[in-house]
Scaffold this motif. Structure first.
Motif, PDB file in Angstrom:
ATOM      1  N   ILE A 258     -11.625   5.949   4.697  1.00  0.00           N
ATOM      2  CA  ILE A 258     -11.654   6.484   3.333  1.00  0.00           C
ATOM      3  C   ILE A 258     -11.367   7.982   3.353  1.00  0.00           C
ATOM      4  CG2 ILE A 258     -13.137   6.956   1.335  1.00  0.00           C
ATOM      5  CD1 ILE A 258     -14.587   4.275   2.050  1.00  0.00           C
ATOM      6  N   ASN A 259     -12.004   8.695   4.267  1.00  0.00           N
ATOM      7  CA  ASN A 259     -11.804  10.141   4.367  1.00  0.00           C
ATOM      8  C   ASN A 259     -10.337  10.465   4.663  1.00  0.00           C
ATOM      9  OD1 ASN A 259     -13.017  12.868   4.458  1.00  0.00           O
ATOM     10  ND2 ASN A 259     -12.275  12.814   6.565  1.00  0.00           N
ATOM     11  N   ASP A 260      -9.748   9.709   5.580  1.00  0.00           N
ATOM     12  CA  ASP A 260      -8.344   9.928   5.925  1.00  0.00           C
ATOM     13  C   ASP A 260      -7.443   9.710   4.712  1.00  0.00           C
ATOM     14  OD1 ASP A 260      -6.265  10.480   7.874  1.00  0.00           O
ATOM     15  OD2 ASP A 260      -5.778   8.344   7.776  1.00  0.00           O
ATOM     16  N   CYS A 261      -7.692   8.641   3.965  1.00  0.00           N
ATOM     17  CA  CYS A 261      -6.897   8.361   2.761  1.00  0.00           C
ATOM     18  C   CYS A 261      -7.039   9.489   1.741  1.00  0.00           C
ATOM     19  CB  CYS A 261      -7.328   7.042   2.129  1.00  0.00           C
ATOM     20  SG  CYS A 261      -6.862   5.588   3.085  1.00  0.00           S
ATOM     21  N   LEU A 262      -8.260   9.939   1.525  1.00  0.00           N
ATOM     22  CA  LEU A 262      -8.494  11.005   0.554  1.00  0.00           C
ATOM     23  C   LEU A 262      -7.853  12.316   0.990  1.00  0.00           C
ATOM     24  CD1 LEU A 262     -12.209  10.254  -0.365  1.00  0.00           C
ATOM     25  CD2 LEU A 262     -10.183   9.806  -1.764  1.00  0.00           C
ATOM     26  N   GLN A 263      -7.907  12.608   2.286  1.00  0.00           N
ATOM     27  CA  GLN A 263      -7.281  13.837   2.798  1.00  0.00           C
ATOM     28  C   GLN A 263      -5.763  13.814   2.588  1.00  0.00           C
ATOM     29  OE1 GLN A 263      -8.648  16.641   4.084  1.00  0.00           O
ATOM     30  NE2 GLN A 263     -10.678  15.825   3.676  1.00  0.00           N
ATOM     31  N   LYS A 264      -5.193  12.611   2.578  1.00  0.00           N
ATOM     32  CA  LYS A 264      -3.754  12.461   2.353  1.00  0.00           C
ATOM     33  C   LYS A 264      -3.417  12.409   0.866  1.00  0.00           C
ATOM     34  CE  LYS A 264      -2.978   9.946   6.640  1.00  0.00           C
ATOM     35  NZ  LYS A 264      -2.671   8.628   7.229  1.00  0.00           N
ATOM     36  N   GLY A 265      -4.439  12.470   0.008  1.00  0.00           N
ATOM     37  CA  GLY A 265      -4.212  12.452  -1.427  1.00  0.00           C
ATOM     38  C   GLY A 265      -3.984  11.065  -1.997  1.00  0.00           C
ATOM     39  N   GLN A 266      -4.322  10.043  -1.239  1.00  0.00           N
ATOM     40  CA  GLN A 266      -4.125   8.670  -1.697  1.00  0.00           C
ATOM     41  C   GLN A 266      -5.253   8.254  -2.643  1.00  0.00           C
ATOM     42  OE1 GLN A 266      -3.949   6.436   1.947  1.00  0.00           O
ATOM     43  NE2 GLN A 266      -1.909   7.179   2.456  1.00  0.00           N
TER      44      GLN A 266
END
Length: 71
Positions: free
Chosen positions: A16-24
């Motif tokens: 989830i953190n990775d997705c959010l960091q990518k702006g997804q």
């Protein structure tokens, strides 16, 4: 909590953190289905990330806010 469950939760939170960091955009229902957990578990994971970033600000880190709609 068993090691396996702890690891599964950690993987979800990092994903989830990775997705959010990518702006997804995160779709809670899809994420819950993909990880075979309840939507409530995903909401708890997002709350965990919110607390993490709130704590970082208290210790002088960069401010990051997680905003989402519970549909």
């Amino acid at each position: 909590m068993t090691v396996s469950k702890c690891t599964d939760k950690c993987v979800r939170i990092l994903f989830i953190n990775d997705c959010l960091q990518k702006g997804q955009v995160i779709n809670v229902e899809n994420l819950a289905n993909n990880f075979n957990v309840s939507c409530r578990s995903v909401h708890r994971d997002i709350d965990t990330l919110r607390m993490y970033y709130a704590d970082r600000v208290c210790w002088g880190g960069e401010y990051q806010k997680i905003i989402y709609d519970r549909l």
